[in-house]
Design a protein around this motif. Structure first.
Motif, PDB file in Angstrom:
ATOM      1  N   VAL A  12       5.771   0.723  10.212  1.00 25.41           N
ATOM      2  CA  VAL A  12       4.883  -0.157   9.465  1.00 25.41           C
ATOM      3  C   VAL A  12       3.801   0.773   8.950  1.00 25.41           C
ATOM      4  CG1 VAL A  12       5.542  -2.370  10.102  1.00 25.41           C
ATOM      5  CG2 VAL A  12       3.537  -1.545  11.223  1.00 25.41           C
ATOM      6  N   TYR A  13       3.121   0.927   7.898  1.00 25.97           N
ATOM      7  CA  TYR A  13       2.036   2.035   7.541  1.00 25.97           C
ATOM      8  C   TYR A  13       1.101   1.005   6.531  1.00 25.97           C
ATOM      9  CZ  TYR A  13       5.055   1.606   3.405  1.00 25.97           C
ATOM     10  OH  TYR A  13       5.701   1.262   2.304  1.00 25.97           O
ATOM     11  N   LEU A  44       1.683   8.414   0.833  1.00 24.38           N
ATOM     12  CA  LEU A  44       1.236   6.987   0.510  1.00 24.38           C
ATOM     13  C   LEU A  44       0.339   7.136  -0.788  1.00 24.38           C
ATOM     14  CD1 LEU A  44       0.137   5.725   3.890  1.00 24.38           C
ATOM     15  CD2 LEU A  44       1.919   5.327   2.866  1.00 24.38           C
ATOM     16  N   TYR A  45       0.467   5.911  -1.444  1.00 21.88           N
ATOM     17  CA  TYR A  45      -0.321   5.812  -2.884  1.00 21.88           C
ATOM     18  C   TYR A  45      -1.016   4.354  -2.663  1.00 21.88           C
ATOM     19  CZ  TYR A  45       2.103   9.592  -5.286  1.00 21.88           C
ATOM     20  OH  TYR A  45       2.534  10.667  -5.744  1.00 21.88           O
ATOM     21  N   GLU A  46      -2.008   4.288  -2.962  1.00 31.42           N
ATOM     22  CA  GLU A  46      -2.996   3.202  -2.946  1.00 31.42           C
ATOM     23  C   GLU A  46      -2.079   2.217  -4.123  1.00 31.42           C
ATOM     24  OE1 GLU A  46      -5.315   1.979  -1.526  1.00 31.42           O
ATOM     25  OE2 GLU A  46      -5.937   3.899  -0.444  1.00 31.42           O
ATOM     26  N   GLY A  47      -2.028   0.962  -3.464  1.00 31.72           N
ATOM     27  CA  GLY A  47      -1.388  -0.279  -4.217  1.00 31.72           C
ATOM     28  C   GLY A  47      -2.479  -1.505  -4.441  1.00 31.72           C
ATOM     29  N   PRO A  48      -2.330  -2.499  -4.928  1.00 25.79           N
ATOM     30  CA  PRO A  48      -3.225  -3.539  -5.144  1.00 25.79           C
ATOM     31  C   PRO A  48      -3.586  -4.352  -3.881  1.00 25.79           C
ATOM     32  CG  PRO A  48      -1.105  -4.226  -6.191  1.00 25.79           C
ATOM     33  CD  PRO A  48      -1.138  -2.706  -5.730  1.00 25.79           C
ATOM     34  N   GLY A 135      -2.413  10.463   4.381  1.00 24.93           N
ATOM     35  CA  GLY A 135      -1.290   9.758   4.789  1.00 24.93           C
ATOM     36  C   GLY A 135      -1.599   8.450   5.816  1.00 24.93           C
ATOM     37  N   ASP A 136      -2.882   8.180   6.003  1.00 23.08           N
ATOM     38  CA  ASP A 136      -3.189   7.031   6.803  1.00 23.08           C
ATOM     39  C   ASP A 136      -4.077   5.853   6.026  1.00 23.08           C
ATOM     40  OD1 ASP A 136      -3.830   5.460   9.222  1.00 23.08           O
ATOM     41  OD2 ASP A 136      -4.560   7.179  10.135  1.00 23.08           O
ATOM     42  N   TRP A 137      -3.314   4.916   5.733  1.00 22.33           N
ATOM     43  CA  TRP A 137      -4.006   3.998   4.870  1.00 22.33           C
ATOM     44  C   TRP A 137      -4.697   2.935   5.801  1.00 22.33           C
ATOM     45  CZ3 TRP A 137      -3.565  -1.614   4.512  1.00 22.33           C
ATOM     46  CH2 TRP A 137      -4.059  -2.092   3.186  1.00 22.33           C
TER      47      TRP A 137
END
Length: 140
Positions: A12-13, A44-48, A135-137
């Motif tokens: 999980v991220y 990783l990409y930002e999402g809503p 890479g660390d949200w």
């Protein structure tokens, strides 16, 4: 006595990580362990309000390896598939659940389920998305 695990652990991220909104809702009391891990071959990409992991051979993301308690495995797998709007073979999926190699602290490799952005979503993110630089949200 050895307990046989029913399936792969999860990597999980995002919102399922400890301290995030979905961790307590889905994972608390249903896991044997959660340990820091990383996965190569994705960014990783930002999402809503949540991130998307997108396959990328030069990338690496950070998260946790979650080992579900055997008694909760099937229910947890179904709950996480529902959370991620994943249905096997559905072209409308936002995420695909795939098995990938995840690395633990000293480089030990473990196969785990991870939810990656489905290809139509990944194409859009590669073209117009906002990368999570390390890479660390974390939304805070």
């Amino acid at each position: 006595m050895t307990v046989e695990r029913p399936g792969l652990p999860f990597f999980v991220y995002g919102t399922l990580r400890p301290g995030q909104v979905n961790h307590d809702r889905f994972l608390r009391g249903r896991t044997e362990s959660e340990v820091p891990a990383r996965m190569r071959g994705a960014v990783l990409y930002e999402g809503p309000g949540y991130p998307y992991a997108v396959a990328d051979p030069g990338g690496e993301i950070r998260g946790e390896l979650v080992i579900p308690a055997a008694a909760h495995y099937e229910a947890l797998l179904a709950a996480l598939d529902e959370l991620e709007d994943y249905a096997q073979g559905d072209p409308a999926n936002l995420y695909e659940r795939v098995a990938r190699e995840v690395l633990l602290g000293r480089g030990r490799a473990v196969r785990a389920w991870v939810y990656l952005a489905a290809e139509p979503v990944a194409r859009r993110l590669r073209a117009t998305g906002t990368l999570v630089p390390d890479g660390d949200w974390a939304p805070w």
